[in-house]
Write an enzyme that holds these catalytic residues in place. Sequence first.
Site, mmCIF file in Angstrom:
data_model
loop_
_atom_site.group_PDB
_atom_site.id
_atom_site.type_symbol
_atom_site.label_atom_id
_atom_site.label_comp_id
_atom_site.label_asym_id
_atom_site.label_seq_id
_atom_site.Cartn_x
_atom_site.Cartn_y
_atom_site.Cartn_z
ATOM 1 N N GLU A 2 54.611 39.872 31.162
ATOM 2 C CA GLU A 2 54.783 40.247 32.572
ATOM 3 C C GLU A 2 55.699 39.279 33.320
ATOM 4 O O GLU A 2 55.285 38.584 34.261
ATOM 5 C CB GLU A 2 53.419 40.335 33.272
ATOM 6 C CG GLU A 2 52.481 41.328 32.626
ATOM 7 C CD GLU A 2 51.275 41.699 33.480
ATOM 8 O OE1 GLU A 2 51.066 41.073 34.524
ATOM 9 O OE2 GLU A 2 50.555 42.635 33.101
ATOM 10 N N GLU A 42 48.504 45.731 26.919
ATOM 11 C CA GLU A 42 47.296 45.484 27.718
ATOM 12 C C GLU A 42 46.902 46.753 28.444
ATOM 13 O O GLU A 42 47.753 47.437 29.012
ATOM 14 C CB GLU A 42 47.534 44.417 28.800
ATOM 15 C CG GLU A 42 47.400 43.008 28.368
ATOM 16 C CD GLU A 42 47.627 42.006 29.506
ATOM 17 O OE1 GLU A 42 47.257 42.288 30.654
ATOM 18 O OE2 GLU A 42 48.200 40.941 29.207
HETATM 19 C C1 BGP Z 1 47.528 41.202 33.472
HETATM 20 C C2 BGP Z 1 47.749 39.846 32.874
HETATM 21 C C3 BGP Z 1 46.547 39.283 32.203
HETATM 22 C C4 BGP Z 1 45.223 39.600 32.848
HETATM 23 C C5 BGP Z 1 45.155 41.040 33.359
HETATM 24 C C6 BGP Z 1 43.948 41.369 34.214
HETATM 25 O O1 BGP Z 1 48.423 41.423 34.514
HETATM 26 O O2 BGP Z 1 48.789 39.879 31.908
HETATM 27 O O3 BGP Z 1 46.793 37.903 32.038
HETATM 28 O O4 BGP Z 1 44.811 38.647 33.714
HETATM 29 O O5 BGP Z 1 46.303 41.396 34.084
HETATM 30 O O6 BGP Z 1 44.224 41.347 35.583
HETATM 31 P P1 BGP Z 1 43.507 40.373 36.579
HETATM 32 O O7 BGP Z 1 43.430 39.120 35.834
HETATM 33 O O8 BGP Z 1 44.362 40.245 37.768
HETATM 34 O O9 BGP Z 1 42.213 41.015 36.876
#
Ligand code: BGP
Length: 478
Positions: free
Chosen positions: A172, A372
């Site tokens: 990301e 993801e």
């Molecule tokens: C994505 C990231 C992850 C993880 C996930 C969950 O954007 O790559 O590292 O954290 O989101 O989202 P959040 O952590 O904001 O709940």
Amino acid sequence: MNETIEMKLPKDFMLGAALSAWQSEGWTDKKEGQDSFLDKWYKEFKTVWHNGYGPAVATDFYNRYQEDIQHMKEIGLTHFRTSINWARFLTDYENAVVDETYAAYIGHVIDELIANDVEPMICLEHYELPAALLEQHGGWGSRHVVDLFVKYAEKVFERYGDRVKHWFTFNEPVVVQTRVYLDAIRWPFEQNTKTWMQWNYHKGLATAKVIELFKSMPLREDAKIGTILNPEVTYPRSSASHDQEAARMYDLFFNRIFLDPAIKGEYPKELFELMDKHDITFDHTEEELAIIRENTVDYVGINLYFPNRVKARDIAWNPEAPFHPAYYYEKFDMPGKKMNPHRGWEIYPQIMFDMAMRLKEEYGNIEWFIAENGMGVENEARFKNEEGVIQDDYRIEFISEHLKALVEAIEAGANCKGYMLWAFSDNVSPMNAFKNRYGLVEINLEDNRNRTLKKSAYWYRDVIKSRTFSAPNDEIYK
Ligand code: BGP
């Protein structure tokens, strides 16, 4: 009750789970001067980190990876994606001096995964920019940092290039600078749209330069390199042209800015015109653009959680405010949308299908996979049964709905090769820390961070084994 349908997954479809270094490993053995951007933010502005948890201990993966890999084996994950922590891999960023203790740990993790039939997927940066490089050079705003990243990548490939098949430059890459320099909602709260754009560009350039290096090194013959992006499937409020235009603008500034150089080797011409118009054109040279043109990715990982909805602006942009792409759009809050109330994200599995068709039609049907997707839920302990196992049926439903949309996309010709769940275990998110739990495996903070498989872990194990799953049949994705 929904009617359900039996779905079949392709034989070689990757079914794994993801984590990142900083969100799991903790600070054991971390040396002075090895803070990442996230570590530094946590130290400088702890108040915004939920209940004070953060990267300091995280899930203690550093000390418990053997146990965790046994759980991966038990679930049968075909792949596990994580990152190497750039800030910790070196003790001297300028000269790329390797921290032998940390490098040995990474080597052990990789070997242990392979010995347990879990294929490692390694990302070189999941927000772990060394804090020292932010302080000394302005982080990714600096061309010099691009070169230091290439030096770091070289050391990593030298060490593990014989064993690891799946490599990625970034996770990301749009996120940190968007939160920090564009929206200014995260430490160090410094708004600067031009800096935002420069970071975007240098990360795109860094991907191309690392790919150029990768191609010149003697690695495993079947080694592949890509990048992990989070393009948002952006739906306009309506069919009216002003709403359509708002969605197109969002897409140019936040999605195509990484998709196009990585896959097509060039930036959209219109983006240059817009950057010029708003005086935010990134500094670049023709030579650099040629490197980007000649070094595109082998495949892409796509992180996809929720749809993005926009509309044309109702109120004109404040002319006093610095330029922000929101000059061209406003967020649209669609009435009646299905929500995951914990994370505040809409649930709309159609995004899987629509992203797949886009990659097929606009990006040459390049090979890709879901890097993801997952569901964060608060206070999951309330769903424990008498044996203490979290009954996360909501997660099982979430995964099945999204996987179903993906299978239907594959049937429609998508070149999607796998699905990585976020996350293997509960872990630390930026600011939200352990608030929303994502894992197949529970991390019990009240009990020494002990691990317990959730119901979804057993369900996922059966899906991986049988390559079938049942899904609600109330939507057919097309
Ligand atoms: C994505 C990231 C992850 C993880 C996930 C969950 O954007 O790559 O590292 O954290 O989101 O989202 P959040 O952590 O904001 O709940």
